[in-house]
Design a protein around this motif. Structure first.
Motif, short mmCIF file in Angstrom:
data_model
loop_
_atom_site.label_atom_id
_atom_site.label_comp_id
_atom_site.label_asym_id
_atom_site.label_seq_id
_atom_site.Cartn_x
_atom_site.Cartn_y
_atom_site.Cartn_z
N SER A 1 12.45 6.89 -10.59
CA SER A 1 12.71 6.58 -9.18
C SER A 1 11.85 5.45 -8.64
CB SER A 1 12.53 7.85 -8.34
OG SER A 1 13.57 8.74 -8.63
N HIS A 2 11.01 4.88 -9.49
CA HIS A 2 10.28 3.66 -9.13
C HIS A 2 10.32 2.72 -10.33
CE1 HIS A 2 8.44 5.45 -5.54
NE2 HIS A 2 8.00 6.46 -6.27
N GLY A 3 10.58 1.45 -10.06
CA GLY A 3 10.52 0.45 -11.12
C GLY A 3 11.79 0.40 -11.95
N VAL B 1 4.61 16.55 -11.62
CA VAL B 1 4.87 15.12 -11.87
C VAL B 1 5.70 14.57 -10.71
CG1 VAL B 1 4.76 15.24 -14.40
CG2 VAL B 1 6.94 15.63 -13.30
N HIS B 2 5.24 14.69 -9.51
CA HIS B 2 3.85 14.50 -9.15
C HIS B 2 3.30 15.64 -8.29
CE1 HIS B 2 2.32 11.85 -5.49
NE2 HIS B 2 1.27 12.30 -6.10
N TRP B 3 4.16 16.40 -7.67
CA TRP B 3 3.77 17.55 -6.86
C TRP B 3 4.19 18.81 -7.61
CZ3 TRP B 3 5.60 16.24 -1.10
CH2 TRP B 3 4.77 15.25 -0.56
N ASN C 1 14.88 15.66 -6.56
CA ASN C 1 13.96 15.93 -7.67
C ASN C 1 12.54 16.16 -7.18
OD1 ASN C 1 15.60 15.83 -10.01
ND2 ASN C 1 15.70 13.59 -9.89
N HIS C 2 12.24 15.68 -5.98
CA HIS C 2 10.85 15.66 -5.51
C HIS C 2 10.89 15.58 -3.98
CE1 HIS C 2 6.70 14.56 -5.19
NE2 HIS C 2 6.77 13.29 -5.51
N ALA C 3 9.98 16.31 -3.34
CA ALA C 3 10.00 16.37 -1.87
C ALA C 3 9.21 15.26 -1.20
CB ALA C 3 9.45 17.72 -1.41
N GLU C 4 8.49 14.45 -1.97
CA GLU C 4 7.71 13.41 -1.30
C GLU C 4 8.66 12.44 -0.59
OE1 GLU C 4 4.65 11.42 -3.58
OE2 GLU C 4 3.68 10.72 -1.75
N GLN C 5 8.20 11.95 0.55
CA GLN C 5 9.11 11.27 1.47
C GLN C 5 9.68 9.96 0.93
OE1 GLN C 5 6.35 12.87 2.15
NE2 GLN C 5 6.45 13.93 4.10
N ASP C 6 9.03 9.34 -0.05
CA ASP C 6 9.60 8.10 -0.57
C ASP C 6 10.91 8.35 -1.31
OD1 ASP C 6 7.74 9.37 -2.32
OD2 ASP C 6 7.76 7.63 -3.65
N HIS C 7 11.19 9.62 -1.63
CA HIS C 7 12.47 9.98 -2.27
C HIS C 7 13.32 10.89 -1.39
CE1 HIS C 7 10.53 8.24 -5.68
NE2 HIS C 7 9.55 9.11 -5.57
N SER C 8 12.67 11.67 -0.56
CA SER C 8 13.42 12.66 0.23
C SER C 8 13.56 12.25 1.69
CB SER C 8 12.69 14.01 0.18
OG SER C 8 11.46 13.92 0.88
N CYS D 1 12.54 10.79 -11.81
CA CYS D 1 11.85 10.66 -10.53
C CYS D 1 10.50 9.95 -10.72
CB CYS D 1 11.73 12.00 -9.83
SG CYS D 1 11.48 11.75 -8.04
N ASP D 2 9.40 10.53 -10.27
CA ASP D 2 8.12 9.82 -10.38
C ASP D 2 7.66 9.64 -11.83
OD1 ASP D 2 7.69 9.38 -7.70
OD2 ASP D 2 6.18 10.94 -7.44
N LEU D 3 7.95 10.63 -12.67
CA LEU D 3 7.47 10.57 -14.06
C LEU D 3 8.04 9.31 -14.74
CD1 LEU D 3 5.92 12.05 -16.34
CD2 LEU D 3 8.08 13.17 -16.93
N LEU E 1 0.85 -1.19 0.00
CA LEU E 1 0.00 0.00 0.00
C LEU E 1 0.89 1.24 0.00
CD1 LEU E 1 -3.08 0.39 0.09
CD2 LEU E 1 -2.90 0.64 2.57
N PHE E 2 0.53 2.19 -0.83
CA PHE E 2 1.31 3.43 -0.91
C PHE E 2 0.42 4.58 -0.47
CE2 PHE E 2 3.67 6.86 -2.81
CZ PHE E 2 4.97 6.43 -2.64
N ASP E 3 0.99 5.49 0.30
CA ASP E 3 0.22 6.61 0.84
C ASP E 3 -1.02 6.12 1.58
OD1 ASP E 3 2.05 8.35 -0.22
OD2 ASP E 3 0.80 8.99 -1.91
FE1 FEO Z 1 5.48 11.39 -5.51
FE2 FEO Z 1 7.40 8.54 -5.61
O1 FEO Z 1 6.68 10.11 -4.86
#
Ligand code: FEO
Length: 395
Positions: free
Chosen positions: A221-223, A145-147, A78-85, A164-166, A22-24
């Motif tokens: 940053s995923h996959g 992409v995404h924030w 690249n992105h502030a969401e916690q899964d990367h930052s 990153c997420d894109l 589960l994500f988020d």
């Molecule tokens: Fe929007 Fe992979 O974080």
């Protein structure tokens, strides 16, 4: 998993999260995910591109140890969401000379979300470059992409786009690069549907922005990494630009069988008219599958019984999701039943405000469907076929 080399001076140092489901606390991850971080070692400076989810900080730290990284000059956020930052605070302690590189908006978010001190962050403008000696990084602001703060990083000497997420996919795999395109297509489409689809208009602008870049590799940053970028770029063009297809998505739920009988009849009626149907029982379905189906569909028909005075709560959840994801849908309708009254149609239509859909005459009946109700469903199926043809949705 050990660090893995992409090319001279560039290593994957991220973490694979095989078990995450589960994500988020919202998005199902049937195939796990990965948090890809990359180390770029130039002749003068060293940069880490993104970090990992804080639950996997030890994996990133161990990977950097195995590469004997004594010093990091820049950590590109690249992105502030916690899964990367989320591992930035630990990285900044471990590497006291490191400076975080981010867009101005990202800087603010990193300070707010992760309490990163302002003096550890430098901001970069759109198109700015940063030299690492024999390698240089170009920063491409790519909002939403995404924030709103997101950016892409392009390593020009090696023609690698760190996106990153894109272009990502929630897909845990031991393959560093995409090997099985069909499987990754499915995961990337699910990811697009759940995460990127609400921003498809700005994604169009971002695709325009990178169209002249020479890109040999897209490293999200995923996959897995795309060694053949055309594969994912073409997929995105289809998801973002193409007209919706001759598809009806039919999320429904039934409490005592009346709505189910209507759905069964209606699905047959649509199939008989050459329309593809994607039916989802909301008591059981993987909501990610529903999101994926919405990427291409021209029409959504929502099936619901009446609970108290409104739709079933699972229907409310699905309608809220469809509205939030802003798919390319052109038409919507509602089918279902009630016992003694209610305001189901008004409540559902009131939740579709983001969707620029034309509402087709709903078929909401009292009790179990009767002959005239089946005729009304035939009429709705006729109407959908007619309007799909009129809008060139039928190929
Ligand atoms: Fe929007 Fe992979 O974080």
């Amino acid at each position: 998993m050990k660090p893995r080399k992409l090319t001279a001076g560039v290593h994957w140092v991220g973490a694979i999260d095989w078990d995450r489901r589960l994500f988020d606390e919202l998005i199902p991850l049937p195939d796990g995910t990965s948090y890809n971080a990359y180390l770029v070692k130039g002749s003068v400076k060293t940069a880490l591109i993104d970090t990992v989810d804080p639950t996997m900080a030890s994996v990133l730290i161990y990977n950097l140890e195995r590469l004997d990284v004594k010093n990091i000059d820049y950590i590109i956020a690249n992105h502030a969401e916690q899964d990367h930052s989320g591992t930035l605070p630990q990285m900044l302690k471990l590497y006291p000379d490191a400076v975080v590189v981010a867009t101005p908006k990202c800087k603010n978010l990193l300070m707010e979300l992760l309490l990163i001190p302002e003096n550890r962050i430098m901001t970069v403008e759109d198109g700015e470059t940063l030299s690492l000696g024999n390698k240089s990084l170009e920063f491409i602001h790519a909002p939403w992409v995404h924030w709103p703060e997101t950016m892409l990083t392009y390593l020009s000497e090696d023609k690698i786009l760190f996106s990153c997420d894109l272009f990502g996919s929630h897909f845990a795999t031991s393959d560093l690069y995409v090997t099985d395109e069909a499987t990754v297509y499915e995961a990337a489409k699910r990811y697009y549907a759940e995460i990127m689809m609400p921003f498809k208009k700005v994604i169009q602008k971002n695709l325009e922005k990178i169209k002249d870049l020479q890109v040999d590799v897209i490293a999200p940053s995923h996959g897995p990494i795309y060694g053949k970028p055309e594969f994912i770029l073409e997929a995105y063009k289809d998801w973002v630009y193409a007209q919706p297809k001759n598809i009806v998505v039919l999320p429904y739920i039934s409490m005592h069988g009346s709505t189910k009988k209507m759905v069964e009849y209606f699905v047959d009626a649509l199939i008989g008219r050459g329309i593809t149907v994607k039916q989802f029982n909301l008591a059981k379905t993987d909501i990610g599958k529903l999101a994926m189906a919405l990427v291409d569909a021209a029409t959504i028909v929502i099936g619901s019984p009446t609970v108290l005075v409104g739709p079933h709560p699972n229907v409310i959840y699905a309608v809220y999701l469809a509205n939030a994801l802003r798919p390319k849908l052109k038409f919507a309708s509602i089918i279902g039943s009630y016992g003694w009254g209610g305001r189901m149609v008004e409540q559902i239509t009131g939740m579709l405000s983001n969707l620029k859909v034309e509402l087709l005459e709903p078929v909401v009946i009292k009790g179990f469907p009767k002959e005239e109700d089946f005729r009304a469903l035939d009429k709705l199926a006729d109407r959908i076929l007619y309007i799909h043809k009129e809008h060139n949705v039928v190929s």
